[in-house]
Design a protein around this motif. Structure first.
Motif, PDB file in Angstrom:
ATOM      1  N   MET A   1     -60.978  40.581  37.603  1.00 18.08           N
ATOM      2  CA  MET A   1     -59.856  40.628  37.025  1.00 18.08           C
ATOM      3  C   MET A   1     -58.623  39.763  38.193  1.00 18.08           C
ATOM      4  SD  MET A   1     -57.099  43.398  35.564  1.00 18.08           S
ATOM      5  CE  MET A   1     -56.514  43.929  36.981  1.00 18.08           C
ATOM      6  N   ARG A   2     -58.728  40.170  39.299  1.00 15.63           N
ATOM      7  CA  ARG A   2     -58.081  39.747  40.309  1.00 15.63           C
ATOM      8  C   ARG A   2     -57.788  38.057  40.144  1.00 15.63           C
ATOM      9  NH1 ARG A   2     -61.698  40.204  45.734  1.00 15.63           N
ATOM     10  NH2 ARG A   2     -62.999  38.473  45.409  1.00 15.63           N
ATOM     11  N   HIS A   3     -58.729  37.359  40.028  1.00 14.09           N
ATOM     12  CA  HIS A   3     -58.734  35.998  39.917  1.00 14.09           C
ATOM     13  C   HIS A   3     -57.748  35.648  38.481  1.00 14.09           C
ATOM     14  CE1 HIS A   3     -61.420  35.357  43.192  1.00 14.09           C
ATOM     15  NE2 HIS A   3     -62.329  36.018  42.384  1.00 14.09           N
ATOM     16  N   LEU A   4     -57.996  36.329  37.603  1.00 16.54           N
ATOM     17  CA  LEU A   4     -57.258  36.184  36.257  1.00 16.54           C
ATOM     18  C   LEU A   4     -55.777  36.405  36.657  1.00 16.54           C
ATOM     19  CD1 LEU A   4     -59.366  38.129  33.743  1.00 16.54           C
ATOM     20  CD2 LEU A   4     -58.911  35.615  33.928  1.00 16.54           C
ATOM     21  N   LEU A   5     -55.410  37.380  37.148  1.00 12.38           N
ATOM     22  CA  LEU A   5     -54.043  37.649  37.546  1.00 12.38           C
ATOM     23  C   LEU A   5     -53.479  36.671  38.400  1.00 12.38           C
ATOM     24  CD1 LEU A   5     -53.689  41.605  38.542  1.00 12.38           C
ATOM     25  CD2 LEU A   5     -52.840  40.307  36.646  1.00 12.38           C
ATOM     26  N   ARG A   6     -54.211  36.350  39.449  1.00 13.85           N
ATOM     27  CA  ARG A   6     -53.479  35.212  40.581  1.00 13.85           C
ATOM     28  C   ARG A   6     -53.241  33.975  39.503  1.00 13.85           C
ATOM     29  NH1 ARG A   6     -52.884  33.630  45.520  1.00 13.85           N
ATOM     30  NH2 ARG A   6     -53.701  31.505  46.094  1.00 13.85           N
ATOM     31  N   GLN A   7     -54.190  33.666  38.862  1.00 14.01           N
ATOM     32  CA  GLN A   7     -54.135  32.438  38.206  1.00 14.01           C
ATOM     33  C   GLN A   7     -53.038  32.413  37.367  1.00 14.01           C
ATOM     34  OE1 GLN A   7     -57.692  31.286  36.148  1.00 14.01           O
ATOM     35  NE2 GLN A   7     -56.685  29.534  34.901  1.00 14.01           N
ATOM     36  N   ALA A   8     -52.913  33.487  36.737  1.00 13.67           N
ATOM     37  CA  ALA A   8     -51.769  33.574  35.620  1.00 13.67           C
ATOM     38  C   ALA A   8     -50.461  33.516  36.105  1.00 13.67           C
ATOM     39  CB  ALA A   8     -51.992  34.927  34.582  1.00 13.67           C
ATOM     40  N   ARG A   9     -50.367  34.285  37.405  1.00 15.70           N
ATOM     41  CA  ARG A   9     -48.940  34.195  37.882  1.00 15.70           C
ATOM     42  C   ARG A   9     -48.659  32.869  38.603  1.00 15.70           C
ATOM     43  NH1 ARG A   9     -48.003  34.519  43.409  1.00 15.70           N
ATOM     44  NH2 ARG A   9     -50.106  35.025  44.047  1.00 15.70           N
ATOM     45  N   SER A  26     -44.856  48.576  41.225  1.00 11.53           N
ATOM     46  CA  SER A  26     -44.241  48.378  42.502  1.00 11.53           C
ATOM     47  C   SER A  26     -45.014  46.798  42.970  1.00 11.53           C
ATOM     48  CB  SER A  26     -44.404  49.137  43.580  1.00 11.53           C
ATOM     49  OG  SER A  26     -45.889  49.433  43.848  1.00 11.53           O
ATOM     50  N   GLU A  27     -44.381  46.200  43.896  1.00 11.12           N
ATOM     51  CA  GLU A  27     -45.082  44.960  44.501  1.00 11.12           C
ATOM     52  C   GLU A  27     -46.310  45.411  45.160  1.00 11.12           C
ATOM     53  OE1 GLU A  27     -44.212  41.122  47.450  1.00 11.12           O
ATOM     54  OE2 GLU A  27     -42.441  42.512  46.883  1.00 11.12           O
ATOM     55  N   ARG A  28     -46.291  46.282  45.744  1.00 11.28           N
ATOM     56  CA  ARG A  28     -47.349  46.996  46.383  1.00 11.28           C
ATOM     57  C   ARG A  28     -48.766  47.202  45.540  1.00 11.28           C
ATOM     58  NH1 ARG A  28     -48.439  52.467  49.680  1.00 11.28           N
ATOM     59  NH2 ARG A  28     -50.449  51.962  50.613  1.00 11.28           N
ATOM     60  N   GLU A  29     -48.366  47.864  44.542  1.00  7.93           N
ATOM     61  CA  GLU A  29     -49.384  48.199  43.286  1.00  7.93           C
ATOM     62  C   GLU A  29     -49.969  46.953  42.771  1.00  7.93           C
ATOM     63  OE1 GLU A  29     -49.859  50.895  39.239  1.00  7.93           O
ATOM     64  OE2 GLU A  29     -47.706  50.451  40.045  1.00  7.93           O
ATOM     65  N   TYR A  30     -49.013  46.122  42.586  1.00 10.35           N
ATOM     66  CA  TYR A  30     -49.469  44.551  42.108  1.00 10.35           C
ATOM     67  C   TYR A  30     -50.294  43.916  43.012  1.00 10.35           C
ATOM     68  CZ  TYR A  30     -49.663  40.009  40.241  1.00 10.35           C
ATOM     69  OH  TYR A  30     -50.292  38.693  39.870  1.00 10.35           O
ATOM     70  N   ARG A  31     -49.928  43.834  44.056  1.00  5.46           N
ATOM     71  CA  ARG A  31     -50.791  43.114  45.549  1.00  5.46           C
ATOM     72  C   ARG A  31     -52.129  43.829  45.395  1.00  5.46           C
ATOM     73  NH1 ARG A  31     -47.209  43.215  48.875  1.00  5.46           N
ATOM     74  NH2 ARG A  31     -47.622  45.210  49.714  1.00  5.46           N
ATOM     75  N   HIS A  32     -52.278  45.213  45.210  1.00  2.00           N
ATOM     76  CA  HIS A  32     -53.760  45.661  45.198  1.00  2.00           C
ATOM     77  C   HIS A  32     -54.476  45.294  44.061  1.00  2.00           C
ATOM     78  CE1 HIS A  32     -53.608  48.379  48.704  1.00  2.00           C
ATOM     79  NE2 HIS A  32     -52.463  48.799  48.354  1.00  2.00           N
ATOM     80  N   LEU A  33     -53.780  45.211  42.816  1.00  2.00           N
ATOM     81  CA  LEU A  33     -54.315  44.729  41.564  1.00  2.00           C
ATOM     82  C   LEU A  33     -55.204  43.351  41.961  1.00  2.00           C
ATOM     83  CD1 LEU A  33     -52.349  46.058  38.664  1.00  2.00           C
ATOM     84  CD2 LEU A  33     -54.517  47.102  39.671  1.00  2.00           C
ATOM     85  N   GLU A  34     -54.121  42.249  42.362  1.00  5.82           N
ATOM     86  CA  GLU A  34     -54.357  41.100  42.749  1.00  5.82           C
ATOM     87  C   GLU A  34     -55.623  40.921  43.724  1.00  5.82           C
ATOM     88  OE1 GLU A  34     -52.310  37.319  43.906  1.00  5.82           O
ATOM     89  OE2 GLU A  34     -51.497  37.993  42.145  1.00  5.82           O
ATOM     90  N   LEU A  35     -55.627  41.776  44.685  1.00  9.80           N
ATOM     91  CA  LEU A  35     -56.428  41.616  45.740  1.00  9.80           C
ATOM     92  C   LEU A  35     -57.962  42.381  45.265  1.00  9.80           C
ATOM     93  CD1 LEU A  35     -54.735  42.539  48.870  1.00  9.80           C
ATOM     94  CD2 LEU A  35     -55.530  40.307  48.228  1.00  9.80           C
ATOM     95  N   GLY A  36     -57.838  43.027  44.243  1.00 11.42           N
ATOM     96  CA  GLY A  36     -59.008  43.809  43.671  1.00 11.42           C
ATOM     97  C   GLY A  36     -59.496  44.931  44.304  1.00 11.42           C
ATOM     98  N   THR A  37     -58.452  45.460  45.153  1.00 12.46           N
ATOM     99  CA  THR A  37     -58.601  46.589  46.027  1.00 12.46           C
ATOM    100  C   THR A  37     -58.551  48.023  44.976  1.00 12.46           C
ATOM    101  OG1 THR A  37     -56.531  46.704  47.070  1.00 12.46           O
ATOM    102  CG2 THR A  37     -58.364  45.730  48.182  1.00 12.46           C
ATOM    103  N   ARG A  38     -58.000  48.016  43.900  1.00 11.06           N
ATOM    104  CA  ARG A  38     -57.727  48.937  43.066  1.00 11.06           C
ATOM    105  C   ARG A  38     -57.908  48.512  41.511  1.00 11.06           C
ATOM    106  NH1 ARG A  38     -52.409  51.609  45.333  1.00 11.06           N
ATOM    107  NH2 ARG A  38     -53.099  52.521  47.277  1.00 11.06           N
ATOM    108  N   LYS A  39     -58.257  49.670  40.725  1.00  6.61           N
ATOM    109  CA  LYS A  39     -58.521  49.149  39.267  1.00  6.61           C
ATOM    110  C   LYS A  39     -57.138  49.462  38.539  1.00  6.61           C
ATOM    111  CE  LYS A  39     -63.536  49.344  39.491  1.00  6.61           C
ATOM    112  NZ  LYS A  39     -63.915  47.985  39.399  1.00  6.61           N
ATOM    113  N   PRO A  40     -56.964  48.589  37.545  1.00  4.22           N
ATOM    114  CA  PRO A  40     -55.694  49.138  36.857  1.00  4.22           C
ATOM    115  C   PRO A  40     -55.873  50.278  35.898  1.00  4.22           C
ATOM    116  CG  PRO A  40     -56.739  47.193  35.925  1.00  4.22           C
ATOM    117  CD  PRO A  40     -57.600  47.626  37.091  1.00  4.22           C
TER     118      PRO A  40
END
Length: 72
Positions: A1-9, A26-40
């Protein structure tokens, strides 16, 4: 999913801060999702679908389809 988020952004020309604001997180929460370190959360998946227009099927596959991140 992280690639989908980054590409869409990036397609929209948004910073991570702008994407986070539009997703109401939060920006921090979003960053973790984009990096794939947390699941949404389910709420986050709904917001991502609404804001970016990514189909639920792609989102769920991106989150749970990666067998390397699943518990044995």
């Amino acid at each position: 999913m992280r690639h989908l988020l980054r590409q869409a952004r990036l397609e929209r020309g948004w910073t991570q801060a702008e994407a986070a604001r539009r997703l109401n997180m939060s920006e921090r929460e979003y960053r973790h999702l984009e990096l794939g370190t947390r699941k949404p959360s389910l709420d986050n998946l709904r917001s991502i679908h609404r804001v970016f227009g990514i189909p639920y099927e792609q989102l769920v596959e991106g989150v749970f389809g990666d067998k390397t991140r699943c518990a044995p």
